[in-house]
Design an enzyme around this catalytic site. Structure first.
Site, PDB file in Angstrom:
ATOM      1  N   ASP A  18      43.909  45.518  39.633  1.00  0.00           N
ATOM      2  CA  ASP A  18      43.415  46.506  38.678  1.00  0.00           C
ATOM      3  C   ASP A  18      42.305  47.311  39.343  1.00  0.00           C
ATOM      4  OD1 ASP A  18      41.153  44.931  38.803  1.00  0.00           O
ATOM      5  OD2 ASP A  18      41.048  44.505  36.656  1.00  0.00           O
ATOM      6  N   ASP A  46      39.608  48.361  34.104  1.00  0.00           N
ATOM      7  CA  ASP A  46      38.541  47.769  33.302  1.00  0.00           C
ATOM      8  C   ASP A  46      37.314  48.666  33.367  1.00  0.00           C
ATOM      9  OD1 ASP A  46      40.047  45.538  32.674  1.00  0.00           O
ATOM     10  OD2 ASP A  46      39.227  44.313  34.296  1.00  0.00           O
ATOM     11  N   ASP A 106      38.207  48.344  38.605  1.00  0.00           N
ATOM     12  CA  ASP A 106      37.061  48.014  37.764  1.00  0.00           C
ATOM     13  C   ASP A 106      35.935  49.030  37.949  1.00  0.00           C
ATOM     14  OD1 ASP A 106      37.992  45.124  37.050  1.00  0.00           O
ATOM     15  OD2 ASP A 106      38.089  45.189  39.233  1.00  0.00           O
TER      16      ASP A 106
HETATM   17  P1  TTP Z   1      38.937  41.084  38.536  1.00  0.00           P
HETATM   18  O1  TTP Z   1      39.211  42.521  38.336  1.00  0.00           O
HETATM   19  O2  TTP Z   1      39.719  40.138  37.686  1.00  0.00           O
HETATM   20  O3  TTP Z   1      39.179  40.624  40.053  1.00  0.00           O
HETATM   21  P2  TTP Z   1      38.946  41.385  41.432  1.00  0.00           P
HETATM   22  O4  TTP Z   1      38.585  42.812  41.204  1.00  0.00           O
HETATM   23  O5  TTP Z   1      38.002  40.564  42.212  1.00  0.00           O
HETATM   24  O6  TTP Z   1      40.356  41.268  42.139  1.00  0.00           O
HETATM   25  P3  TTP Z   1      41.663  42.139  41.810  1.00  0.00           P
HETATM   26  O7  TTP Z   1      41.877  43.004  42.996  1.00  0.00           O
HETATM   27  O8  TTP Z   1      42.745  41.128  41.633  1.00  0.00           O
HETATM   28  O9  TTP Z   1      41.421  42.923  40.573  1.00  0.00           O
HETATM   29  O10 TTP Z   1      37.414  40.765  38.261  1.00  0.00           O
HETATM   30  C1  TTP Z   1      36.380  41.442  38.933  1.00  0.00           C
HETATM   31  C2  TTP Z   1      35.072  40.794  38.616  1.00  0.00           C
HETATM   32  O11 TTP Z   1      34.702  41.010  37.283  1.00  0.00           O
HETATM   33  C3  TTP Z   1      35.116  39.288  38.816  1.00  0.00           C
HETATM   34  O12 TTP Z   1      34.068  38.902  39.682  1.00  0.00           O
HETATM   35  C4  TTP Z   1      34.832  38.710  37.496  1.00  0.00           C
HETATM   36  C5  TTP Z   1      34.174  39.837  36.752  1.00  0.00           C
HETATM   37  N1  TTP Z   1      34.438  39.782  35.324  1.00  0.00           N
HETATM   38  C6  TTP Z   1      33.376  39.554  34.478  1.00  0.00           C
HETATM   39  O13 TTP Z   1      32.236  39.415  34.921  1.00  0.00           O
HETATM   40  N2  TTP Z   1      33.611  39.496  33.144  1.00  0.00           N
HETATM   41  C7  TTP Z   1      34.843  39.629  32.627  1.00  0.00           C
HETATM   42  O14 TTP Z   1      35.003  39.573  31.410  1.00  0.00           O
HETATM   43  C8  TTP Z   1      35.948  39.857  33.528  1.00  0.00           C
HETATM   44  C9  TTP Z   1      37.339  40.030  33.012  1.00  0.00           C
HETATM   45  C10 TTP Z   1      35.697  39.926  34.861  1.00  0.00           C
HETATM   46 MN    MN Z   2      39.688  43.967  39.844  1.00  0.00          MN
HETATM   47 MN    MN Z   3      39.227  43.542  36.355  1.00  0.00          MN
END
Ligand code: TTP
Ligand code: MN
Ligand code: MN
Ligand code: MN
Length: 411
Positions: free
Chosen positions: A204, A335, A206
């Site tokens: 995703d 996100d 973020d």
């Molecule tokens: P993710 O997007 O789940 O993972 P990522 O970006 O490390 O890997 P990917 O490439 O698979 O997307 O989460 C990113 C960070 O956000 C992770 O360290 C956890 C944090 N997080 C929170 O702090 N609170 C939340 O509610 C969620 C869903 C994630």
């Molecule tokens: Mn992510």
């Molecule tokens: Mn995420």
């Protein structure tokens, strides 16, 4: 001291957050097996077992050379009995029989397929499997009612399970920035998650949003979401408001790892042209062909319909790969999180990940420094006060401070 036949014994610090992370993994056969067992444990909703395997994999990933014998592992942290058994199996036989058996098991495959649907967690998947559902088709043919997130997840299954590239993340970043600046000039958008760690692809994208003036960020998310919806950029969104002030737990001791920021879990519609610039998306029908006329059935209407159609009408729309090749857009999980500027550094640190790094950093802070770290704040349990920080560097400086509370100048 060491004769040439003698094996090198490795040594790494106990907490993952104390290690330099390398992209140069010399033990992929071992870490792949342990990661698969970790994933399986998570899919089975056994978090503790999952964390144990993740920690073991992280230790092996940090080693400077391939492991060739069990004696090299003496004294390494986080290698439990079960992980050692898996490692020994691989050193003796080339593969882990447990990992291989798991990979082949119908249950693992079904859990993976079903939790691949956005909005479906381990518990829901397990319930469906108990009802004999192992595939998307069986789910679509079943009488099961899907919630709005799961309907969107099923509809965009193929896209959402396809890796997002950095170019796509940047294109979405431009759109998010435009949306945010349109509704609140001066606000700041930061790419977080895996892409901020330098990953080239992700599951995703973020983003963390703030404004340099405390309080100006309040109520921002619904405005950003409205702007994005009006432009046709959202296929799905669920916004959760900030619950930080109402929380009774105390900010640095959240009951779960979830933070309390205003957030939006969404599925973006990224048109191919947006990958190259900031061009607006064209009005497209669901199969990706330009709609001959505006039917009035905009995405916004679909999302805000107070009487959504029954699941059976909307959930069967998985496009074939062939259809997808002809589309000019793809769905991407995004996100969005809004933080007040006073908590921004903590939110940035918390949302940059990785999940294991965050978990280990918090564990280390608690046990080794008597400090409680969350995505909102850092609390010094010895001094009995919160420590302010405006950057991640300042947070790490606080954490690195030797505990001599009495001689420290108050902030
Ligand atoms: P993710 O997007 O789940 O993972 P990522 O970006 O490390 O890997 P990917 O490439 O698979 O997307 O989460 C990113 C960070 O956000 C992770 O360290 C956890 C944090 N997080 C929170 O702090 N609170 C939340 O509610 C969620 C869903 C994630
Ligand atoms: Mn992510
Ligand atoms: Mn995420
Ligand atoms: Mn190396």
């Amino acid at each position: 001291l060491v004769d040439e036949a003698e094996v090198e014994v490795f040594s790494v610090p106990s907490y993952a957050c104390q290690r330099r992370t390398t992209l140069d993994n010399h033990n992929t056969v071992l870490t792949d097996a342990l990661s698969l067992l970790a994933e399986n444990a998570e899919l089975e909703d056994e978090e503790g077992r999952g964390v144990a395997f993740r920690r073991a994999a992280a230790v092996l990933k940090a080693l400077p050379k391939p492991v060739t014998s069990m004696t090299q592992l003496k004294g390494l942290p986080c290698l439990g009995e079960h992980s050692l058994r898996v490692i020994k199996d691989i050193l003796d036989n080339g593969t882990s029989s447990e990992a291989e058996a798991t990979k082949q098991s119908e249950r693992y495959k079904a859990l993976k397929v079903l939790t691949g649907i956005f909005g479906v967690g381990a518990k829901t998947a397990a319930r469906w499997i108990r009802d004999g559902i192992h595939t998307l088709q069986q789910l679509r043919d079943s009488e099961h009612t899907l919630n709005r997130a799961q309907q969107a997840g099923l509809e965009h299954y193929e896209d959402v399970n396809q890796q997002v590239t950095k170019a796509e993340a940047d294109a979405i970043g431009e759109i998010v920035e435009k949306a945010v600046l349109s509704v609140l000039p001066g606000a700041q958008v930061t790419l977080t998650g895996g892409f901020r760690r330098g990953k080239l692809t992700g599951h995703d994208v973020d983003f963390l949003i703030t404004h340099p003036v405390e309080g100006r960020e309040e109520g921002l998310m619904p405005k950003v979401v409205s702007w994005l919806e009006s432009q046709g950029f959202l296929l799905y969104q669920k916004t959760t408001r900030n619950s930080y002030l109402e929380s009774k737990e105390g900010p640095a001791r959240p009951a779960s790892n979830m933070d309390r920021f205003e957030r939006c879990f969404s599925i973006f519609k990224l048109t191919k042209d947006d990958k190259h610039g900031t061009k607006q998306p064209e009005k497209l029908s669901e199969n990706g062909i330009k709609a001959p006329e505006d039917t009035g059935r905009s995405l916004t209407h679909v999302q805000t319909d107070p009487n959504p159609p029954t699941p059976s009408c909307t959930m069967a729309q998985i496009h074939s790969s062939k259809d997808r090749e002809h589309r000019s857009w793809r769905a991407v999980r995004v996100d969005l999180v809004v933080s007040p500027i006073s908590q921004f550094a903590f939110a940035l640190l918390g949302w940059t990940g990785s999940k294991l790094f965050e978990r280990e950093l918090r564990r280390w802070a608690g046990y080794e420094k008597a400090m409680s770290l969350s995505s909102h704040a850092l609390y010094d349990n010895n001094q009995g006060r919160y420590l302010r920080a405006t950057s991640e560097e300042e947070i790490f400086a606080h954490l690195a401070t030797v505990k001599v509370a009495s001689v420290q100048k108050p902030l």
